[in-house]
Design an enzyme around this catalytic site. Sequence first.
Site, PDB file in Angstrom:
ATOM      1  N   LYS A  68      37.330  -9.490  39.575  1.00  0.00           N
ATOM      2  CA  LYS A  68      36.994  -8.513  40.609  1.00  0.00           C
ATOM      3  C   LYS A  68      35.515  -8.584  40.967  1.00  0.00           C
ATOM      4  O   LYS A  68      34.825  -7.586  41.068  1.00  0.00           O
ATOM      5  CB  LYS A  68      37.386  -7.120  40.152  1.00  0.00           C
ATOM      6  CG  LYS A  68      38.889  -6.982  40.001  1.00  0.00           C
ATOM      7  CD  LYS A  68      39.285  -5.610  39.590  1.00  0.00           C
ATOM      8  CE  LYS A  68      40.789  -5.549  39.392  1.00  0.00           C
ATOM      9  NZ  LYS A  68      41.203  -4.322  38.773  1.00  0.00           N
TER      10      LYS A  68
ATOM     11  N   ILE B 209      30.276  -7.153  43.406  1.00  0.00           N
ATOM     12  CA  ILE B 209      31.536  -6.528  43.021  1.00  0.00           C
ATOM     13  C   ILE B 209      32.533  -6.569  44.180  1.00  0.00           C
ATOM     14  O   ILE B 209      32.159  -6.487  45.342  1.00  0.00           O
ATOM     15  CB  ILE B 209      31.341  -5.096  42.486  1.00  0.00           C
ATOM     16  CG1 ILE B 209      30.822  -4.160  43.565  1.00  0.00           C
ATOM     17  CG2 ILE B 209      30.411  -5.100  41.291  1.00  0.00           C
ATOM     18  CD1 ILE B 209      30.777  -2.701  43.147  1.00  0.00           C
ATOM     19  N   CYS B 210      33.783  -6.706  43.849  1.00  0.00           N
ATOM     20  CA  CYS B 210      34.851  -6.792  44.850  1.00  0.00           C
ATOM     21  C   CYS B 210      35.213  -5.393  45.325  1.00  0.00           C
ATOM     22  O   CYS B 210      35.674  -4.560  44.544  1.00  0.00           O
ATOM     23  CB  CYS B 210      36.081  -7.476  44.240  1.00  0.00           C
ATOM     24  SG  CYS B 210      37.475  -7.529  45.368  1.00  0.00           S
ATOM     25  N   LEU B 211      35.012  -5.159  46.604  1.00  0.00           N
ATOM     26  CA  LEU B 211      35.352  -3.866  47.191  1.00  0.00           C
ATOM     27  C   LEU B 211      36.251  -4.010  48.417  1.00  0.00           C
ATOM     28  O   LEU B 211      36.457  -3.051  49.143  1.00  0.00           O
ATOM     29  CB  LEU B 211      34.067  -3.130  47.601  1.00  0.00           C
ATOM     30  CG  LEU B 211      33.108  -2.776  46.474  1.00  0.00           C
ATOM     31  CD1 LEU B 211      31.824  -2.189  47.039  1.00  0.00           C
ATOM     32  CD2 LEU B 211      33.742  -1.802  45.512  1.00  0.00           C
TER      33      LEU B 211
END
Length: 164
Positions: free
Chosen positions: A107, A114-116
């Site tokens: 993620k 960060i994966c959002l």
Amino acid sequence: MDNQTKQTVQQIPLLTVKAGPRDGDKWIDRLKEEYQALIKYVEINKKADNDWFNIESNPLGTRWQGKCWYIYNFKKYEFDLEFDMPVTYPETAPEIAIPELDGKTEKMYRGGKICLTIHFKPLWSRNVPHFGIAHALALGLAPWLAAEVPHLVDNGIIKHKEDK
């Protein structure tokens, strides 16, 4: 979104100035709103005994850095955080990075971003220009830390500084 997060976010002031880093004096007005929202968010967190980050920007407000932390199993895991304001801000949300976790979770994108994309970015796009940095921290970074830090610790990917 849980009720506590929803209540917290509802207390963070919405921003009104639609300006990015290339917009001169309008950007300065936007930065004032950003700081006011961040100050309010910090006050909300301190009042709720939920202090979990500190952040500051360069003089132009284009580069932000600080620390964030997450308490898990009575241990504080602290990380450096950083992001640059996108040229297309506020249409584009900032990409928050935790460089020391780069490559340690799926993620996350290259550079520790960060994966959002799935949950946060659609919410951000529906709320332009009203969401700002405080909203990105509350609705992006905070839930990411809550989901990822326990997973990383439980799988032995990160260790508390006392356990190294």
